[in-house]
Write a protein that holds these residues in place. Structure first.
Motif, PDB file in Angstrom:
ATOM      1  N   SER A   1       0.814  -1.119  -0.044  1.00 48.58           N
ATOM      2  CA  SER A   1      -0.044   0.313  -0.085  1.00 48.58           C
ATOM      3  C   SER A   1       0.917   1.393  -0.263  1.00 48.58           C
ATOM      4  O   SER A   1       0.123   2.471  -0.237  1.00 48.58           O
ATOM      5  CB  SER A   1      -1.258  -0.267   1.159  1.00 48.58           C
ATOM      6  N   SER A   2       2.291   1.296   0.183  1.00 49.45           N
ATOM      7  CA  SER A   2       2.802   1.914   0.212  1.00 49.45           C
ATOM      8  C   SER A   2       4.369   1.595  -0.007  1.00 49.45           C
ATOM      9  O   SER A   2       4.790   0.205   0.176  1.00 49.45           O
ATOM     10  CB  SER A   2       2.928   3.114   1.104  1.00 49.45           C
ATOM     11  N   TYR A   3       5.535   2.190  -1.219  1.00 44.42           N
ATOM     12  CA  TYR A   3       6.075   2.175  -1.380  1.00 44.42           C
ATOM     13  C   TYR A   3       6.971   3.470  -0.165  1.00 44.42           C
ATOM     14  O   TYR A   3       7.048   4.666  -0.966  1.00 44.42           O
ATOM     15  CB  TYR A   3       6.607   2.264  -3.009  1.00 44.42           C
TER      16      TYR A   3
ATOM     17  N   TYR B   1      16.263  10.414   4.957  1.00 41.97           N
ATOM     18  CA  TYR B   1      14.836  11.113   4.832  1.00 41.97           C
ATOM     19  C   TYR B   1      13.970  10.044   4.415  1.00 41.97           C
ATOM     20  O   TYR B   1      15.209   8.580   3.727  1.00 41.97           O
ATOM     21  CB  TYR B   1      14.802  12.221   3.459  1.00 41.97           C
ATOM     22  N   VAL B   2      12.857  10.171   4.039  1.00 44.59           N
ATOM     23  CA  VAL B   2      11.874   8.906   2.766  1.00 44.59           C
ATOM     24  C   VAL B   2      10.885   9.895   2.323  1.00 44.59           C
ATOM     25  O   VAL B   2      10.545   9.981   2.952  1.00 44.59           O
ATOM     26  CB  VAL B   2      11.272   7.976   4.547  1.00 44.59           C
ATOM     27  N   LEU B   3      11.003   9.112   0.850  1.00 42.28           N
ATOM     28  CA  LEU B   3      10.495   9.831   0.205  1.00 42.28           C
ATOM     29  C   LEU B   3       8.951   8.608   0.175  1.00 42.28           C
ATOM     30  O   LEU B   3       9.299   7.191  -0.669  1.00 42.28           O
ATOM     31  CB  LEU B   3      10.640   9.319  -1.217  1.00 42.28           C
ATOM     32  N   THR B   4       7.975   8.443   0.416  1.00 41.58           N
ATOM     33  CA  THR B   4       6.950   7.518   0.447  1.00 41.58           C
ATOM     34  C   THR B   4       5.780   7.734  -0.490  1.00 41.58           C
ATOM     35  O   THR B   4       5.346   8.859  -0.669  1.00 41.58           O
ATOM     36  CB  THR B   4       6.270   7.240   1.994  1.00 41.58           C
ATOM     37  N   LEU B   5       5.546   6.387  -1.213  1.00 43.96           N
ATOM     38  CA  LEU B   5       4.739   6.451  -2.319  1.00 43.96           C
ATOM     39  C   LEU B   5       3.646   5.666  -2.491  1.00 43.96           C
ATOM     40  O   LEU B   5       4.167   4.752  -1.328  1.00 43.96           O
ATOM     41  CB  LEU B   5       5.012   6.100  -3.780  1.00 43.96           C
ATOM     42  N   PRO B   6       1.994   6.180  -2.448  1.00 44.05           N
ATOM     43  CA  PRO B   6       1.711   7.223  -3.875  1.00 44.05           C
ATOM     44  C   PRO B   6       1.781   8.399  -3.052  1.00 44.05           C
ATOM     45  O   PRO B   6       0.879   9.352  -4.387  1.00 44.05           O
ATOM     46  CB  PRO B   6       0.593   5.997  -4.834  1.00 44.05           C
ATOM     47  N   SER B   7       1.686   8.765  -2.419  1.00 42.72           N
ATOM     48  CA  SER B   7       1.506  10.038  -1.279  1.00 42.72           C
ATOM     49  C   SER B   7       2.734  11.483  -1.963  1.00 42.72           C
ATOM     50  O   SER B   7       2.195  12.663  -1.916  1.00 42.72           O
ATOM     51  CB  SER B   7       0.967  10.221   0.019  1.00 42.72           C
TER      52      SER B   7
END
Length: 538
Positions: A241-243, A267-273
């Motif tokens: 549900s998230s990458y 840092y974390v870049l969370t997708l799809p948000s």
């Protein structure tokens, strides 16, 4: 004497090596994956390079070496080499039969076992990477695709802005159609006046191989300062549900102007948000530490529960040594906090080989919704999709592809999810077998930077390796000596760390405390500028 030892270590040893993720060192410094350096190699056949990529193929237990600036070896015509992990041998696939392939370095490369493809985007081209290049070092705008099973290069579409980019990172996620998708972030791009500018960390590029189309999406949240030569890897929620793309360190690129030449943060870049979240240090602040690293590698292991950061350089003080030299200047980050608890706030901690699942940290799921096991509810950017992305990019990120690629050569019976291994695999496509002494030019060494080491291969077939090599191993922690290896002149099969006079653990404020116990591996920081180092000096 210490300085001389480090220099000789860096200059002499260009090993093809692997970490055994199931076998830990014993002794004064414990609980770190053993580093083995006895793999097949020949520096007169394969050059030593920096800034290239190892395209991994876990299904066939192989990796391919592409790109890189030559630092030692043969500066001749580029050949693609593949390494057979199970049989400890190299294949020479020869020079690519193309007229458009320029050999880059310090671009963004990713290998995808599920699809049997390697990708490389951007990078620099110069006479150190490509024979016959007579122009000054030039950035590339090309995206190359290599198909493992067909031994074939293809020129894919570049981003629509056609800017030349370098020194960024790219990861693959299992979203979209049956090729997955690629996410590119950071680095620099070229301007028409010959200068460079920062690729903004809030401007994320996404590539869909199925449609051969690029998207650009604005990211929000705790956007990190612009950077290049950082490292990144990705872990997705158990339910996808998230990458979550974990970014470590890197050189600063103004704007903004900061007090740091390089960074030591996560840092974390969370997708799809498309939301940035800061994990360390100090979560939602802009804090970092002086003497940050760049040109490290980030390597997800053990079901993406842990990320091993390897190597790196210190631009503020290039003469200092990493305080974790007892761990080969490597550090372990738990992607879902220590022991997969999800909410204990401890990210840097000792490696654990007995983990088979991963979770999401509360720093992330407090933003995306759900729990440590997934269930994200924020499935689109809070500020909305950039123009045109809702139907394309937004739709692709909601899809879950399946992978049916089959192996074409022998290996362990275990294989990645959604793949199969035939009982009688054919031979690989027309390579030329190298001599028994052939090796990779993969340069690693203590705290030396610019390394090419593929830690993930320790997950693949290590039980077979152990059975085959146990009779050649000496004790798990032993000093390098001549003549004790099955490959004369290259030392014993298991390498010890550089000797250190004392162990250490973080004290108040992160300062090392000589002689302290080591309950966790030290966080990847150096002492603040101006603070005196203790007696573990280079």
């Amino acid at each position: 004497m210490r300085r001389k030892v480090v220099e000789e270590w860096e200059n002499k040893y260009t090993w093809n090596s692997f970490h055994d993720l199931n076998n830990l060192t014993q002794g004064t410094l414990e609980a770190w994956p053993v580093l083995n350096i006895n793999l097949n190699k020949d520096p007169n056949v394969i050059p030593t390079v920096e800034g290239g990529v190892l395209w991994g193929d876990s299904l066939n237990k192989t990796f391919y070496v592409f790109g890189g600036a030559i630092t030692a070896g043969l500066p001749g015509e580029f050949h693609l080499f593949g390494y057979d992990i199970i049989n400890d041998r190299w294949w020479d696939f020869g020079a690519p039969k193309t007229t458009w392939l320029n050999i880059p370095y310090y671009g963004a490369g990713v290998g995808v076992s599920q699809t049997g493809e390697g990708y490389y985007y951007g990078g620099w081209i110069s006479n150190t990477s490509m024979q016959g290049w007579t122009n000054p070092p030039t950035m590339s705008s090309s995206l190359y695709k290599y198909q493992y099973d067909q031994n074939r290069f293809t020129l894919a579409n570049s981003p629509t802005d056609n800017l030349a980019r370098a020194e960024g990172t790219m990861v693959w996620i299992p979203a979209g159609d049956n090729s997955g998708m690629f996410v590119y972030l950071g680095g620099i791009y070229g301007l028409s006046n010959g200068t460079t500018a920062a690729q903004p960390m809030n401007e994320i590029l996404v590539y869909d191989p199925g449609s051969n189309e690029w998207f650009t999406q604005t990211a929000t949240g705790q956007v990190p300062p612009n950077r290049r030569r950082h490292c990144a890897d990705v872990a997705w929620a158990p339910d996808q549900s998230s990458y979550n793309i974990y970014v470590w360190g890197g050189l600063g690129v103004p704007p903004p102007v900061t007090n740091f030449t390089a960074y030591s943060d996560i840092y974390v870049l969370t997708l799809p948000s498309f939301t940035w979240v800061k994990l360390w240090p100090d979560h939602n602040t802009n804090a970092s530490y002086q003497s940050g690293h760049y040109s490290s590698t980030c390597n997800m292991v053990k079901s993406q529960s842990q990320m091993i950061v390897i190597g790196g350089k210190y631009p503020d003080n290039p003469d200092i040594c990493d305080l974790a030299d007892g761990y080969w200047a490597e550090h372990n980050l738990w992607t879902g906090t220590l022991n997969n608890q999800g909410d204990n706030g401890t990210y840097w901690a000792l490696y654990n080989p007995n983990v088979t699942t991963n979770v999401i940290p509360d720093d992330v799921y407090n933003v995306t919704g759900g729990t440590k096991n997934g269930g994200a509810t924020l499935l689109a950017p809070k500020s909305g999709w950039d123009q045109g992305n809702a139907a394309g990019l937004g739709s692709l990120l909601m899809r879950k592809p399946t992978f049916t690629r089959q192996a074409i050569r022998g290996g362990p019976t275990s294989s990645p999810t959604n793949t199969t291994t035939p009982t009688s695999p054919p031979s690989p496509p027309s390579p030329h077998k190298l001599s028994a002494g052939a090796i990779a030019g993969i340069a690693i060494g203590g705290a030396a930077a610019l390394i090419l080491i593929f830690v993930a291969w320790c997950v693949i077939g290590m039980r077979l390796w152990k059975k085959r090599q146990e009779h050649r191993r000496q004790s798990q922690v032993t000093q390098l000596t001549q003549g004790s290896s099955p490959y004369p002149g290259y030392g014993p099969s298991t390498m010890s760390p550089l000797s250190v006079p004392e162990q250490w653990a973080p004290g108040p404020g992160g300062s090392p405390v000589p002689g302290s116990p080591v309950p966790v591996s030290p966080p990847p920081i150096e002492l603040p500028a101006g603070q005196q180092r203790w007696n573990n000096k280079p």
